[in-house]
Design a protein around this motif. Structure first.
Motif, PDB file in Angstrom:
ATOM      1  N   PHE A 128       3.155   4.711  -6.749  1.00  0.00           N
ATOM      2  CA  PHE A 128       4.045   5.735  -7.287  1.00  0.00           C
ATOM      3  C   PHE A 128       3.449   6.384  -8.535  1.00  0.00           C
ATOM      4  O   PHE A 128       3.450   7.610  -8.685  1.00  0.00           O
ATOM      5  CB  PHE A 128       5.404   5.115  -7.598  1.00  0.00           C
ATOM      6  N   VAL A 129       2.929   5.548  -9.445  1.00  0.00           N
ATOM      7  CA  VAL A 129       2.329   6.085 -10.678  1.00  0.00           C
ATOM      8  C   VAL A 129       1.108   6.933 -10.356  1.00  0.00           C
ATOM      9  O   VAL A 129       0.901   8.022 -10.921  1.00  0.00           O
ATOM     10  CB  VAL A 129       1.979   4.929 -11.632  1.00  0.00           C
ATOM     11  N   TYR A 153       2.145  10.260  -8.956  1.00  0.00           N
ATOM     12  CA  TYR A 153       2.677  11.148  -9.997  1.00  0.00           C
ATOM     13  C   TYR A 153       1.557  11.832 -10.772  1.00  0.00           C
ATOM     14  O   TYR A 153       1.593  13.048 -11.017  1.00  0.00           O
ATOM     15  CB  TYR A 153       3.570  10.357 -10.946  1.00  0.00           C
ATOM     16  N   PHE A 154       0.531  11.070 -11.156  1.00  0.00           N
ATOM     17  CA  PHE A 154      -0.573  11.657 -11.928  1.00  0.00           C
ATOM     18  C   PHE A 154      -1.354  12.667 -11.091  1.00  0.00           C
ATOM     19  O   PHE A 154      -1.816  13.692 -11.599  1.00  0.00           O
ATOM     20  CB  PHE A 154      -1.494  10.559 -12.440  1.00  0.00           C
ATOM     21  N   TRP A 193      -0.107  14.507  -8.605  1.00  0.00           N
ATOM     22  CA  TRP A 193       0.736  15.702  -8.517  1.00  0.00           C
ATOM     23  C   TRP A 193       0.707  16.501  -9.818  1.00  0.00           C
ATOM     24  O   TRP A 193       0.625  17.728  -9.812  1.00  0.00           O
ATOM     25  CB  TRP A 193       2.151  15.274  -8.181  1.00  0.00           C
ATOM     26  N   ARG A 194       0.754  15.797 -10.949  1.00  0.00           N
ATOM     27  CA  ARG A 194       0.767  16.498 -12.232  1.00  0.00           C
ATOM     28  C   ARG A 194      -0.561  17.194 -12.497  1.00  0.00           C
ATOM     29  O   ARG A 194      -0.598  18.312 -13.018  1.00  0.00           O
ATOM     30  CB  ARG A 194       1.089  15.514 -13.351  1.00  0.00           C
ATOM     31  N   THR A 204      -0.696  20.310 -10.497  1.00  0.00           N
ATOM     32  CA  THR A 204       0.202  21.324 -11.042  1.00  0.00           C
ATOM     33  C   THR A 204      -0.401  22.015 -12.253  1.00  0.00           C
ATOM     34  O   THR A 204      -0.313  23.238 -12.419  1.00  0.00           O
ATOM     35  CB  THR A 204       1.543  20.686 -11.420  1.00  0.00           C
TER      36      THR A 204
END
Length: 289
Positions: A147-148, A151-152, A154-155, A158
């Motif tokens: 999950f972590v 997230y990184f 995806w960020r 972005t």
């Protein structure tokens, strides 16, 4: 008539049996137990219980039961807890809990541990079924790492512009967004009638409870049974509570039930239980199933 010879220790028609009583026969003192822990351990072994069996019966951590058997009082969380654990142990092996408690209190005084209080800690449940397995723990950890990492990733995508997260907003929705949101209503003030009402603790199961004031004066200490209740004195100076099972205590203030004093199976201590303090507490949110 000639006399017949008989073997030593034998009379004609009868045999004399000589039994020698040794001087090394065990004395009565050798059969007595020196400590309360030895007495509890002997009774447990006589009944065929293991320490794990006793921990499941008494809900006392197995390491504390073992420390009681070894009279290792420095490894226990204070004399008050030690006496409570010993009483639960005695009832589980069908011994006199009152006598065991009195003998252990004398033993604590002789060893210099009377009144000893260790730093407060949370006691975890001893039921093995409530402890997650190693496989489940590793699986949860792996999911957390994935999950972590996601997230990184995806960020980072972005931030460098490779993913466009902006979407056009219809004109009708823009007018709704521009409208100010209504203000939240202020929280209701505590019921002044309830603030003057009595604080009553009612047990729904067996639980040890101690109530004391700001000067550490003991107001109440007992292992409550289901249905027992205690009314906190209205003139008590900042009454506080310590207990290991807050979920089995129903607390009312002026007849009004207040939220639980703490999460299940977690020890609470130095928690003020005056009417004002209880009514000012924020209810603890329960996790969704």
């Amino acid at each position: 008539m000639p006399l017949s010879a008989h073997p030593p220790g034998e009379v004609e028609g009868h045999r004399v049996v000589e039994i020698a009583v040794g001087e090394d026969s065990p004395s009565e003192d050798e059969f007595r137990f020196h400590t309360v822990g030895e007495q509890l351990k002997a009774e447990r072994e006589r009944l065929g219980f293991s320490l794990a069996d006793l921990a499941a019966r008494t809900r006392v951590p197995m390491r504390h039961l073992e420390s009681i058997e070894k009279s290792d009082f420095s490894a226990l969380p204070g004399s008050t807890y030690t006496l409570g654990f010993a009483r639960s142990y005695a009832r589980a092996v069908e011994l006199d809990a009152i006598k065991i408690s009195a003998d252990l209190r004398s033993e604590l005084a002789q060893s210099g541990h009377e009144g000893y209080q260790a730093p407060l800690q949370n006691y975890e449940p001893t039921d093995p079924a409530r402890v997650p397995s190693r496989t489940l723990a590793w699986t949860a950890a792996a999911i957390g790492v994935l999950f972590v990492a996601g997230y990184f990733i995806w960020r980072s995508m972005t931030l460098d512009g490779s993913v466009d997260i902006t979407m056009p907003v219809p004109f009708a929705e823009k007018s709704q967004i521009a409208a100010p949101a209504p203000k939240a209503a202020p929280p209701p003030s505590p019921d002044m009638t309830a603030m003057k009402g009595p604080v009553i603790l009612t047990a729904t199961d067996t639980v040890w409870v101690k109530v004391y004031d700001a000067e550490n004066k003991r107001l109440y200490e007992k292992e409550m049974q289901s249905g027992d209740s205690y009314t906190v004195p209205a003139d008590a100076n900042k009454p506080m509570i310590v207990t290991g099972r807050p979920e089995v205590l129903t607390v009312t203030v002026g007849g009004k039930t207040v939220p639980s004093l703490g999460p299940p199976e977690k020890t609470v201590a130095d928690l003020e239980i005056s009417a004002q303090a209880l009514l000012a507490r924020t209810p603890t949110a329960n996790p969704a199933p």
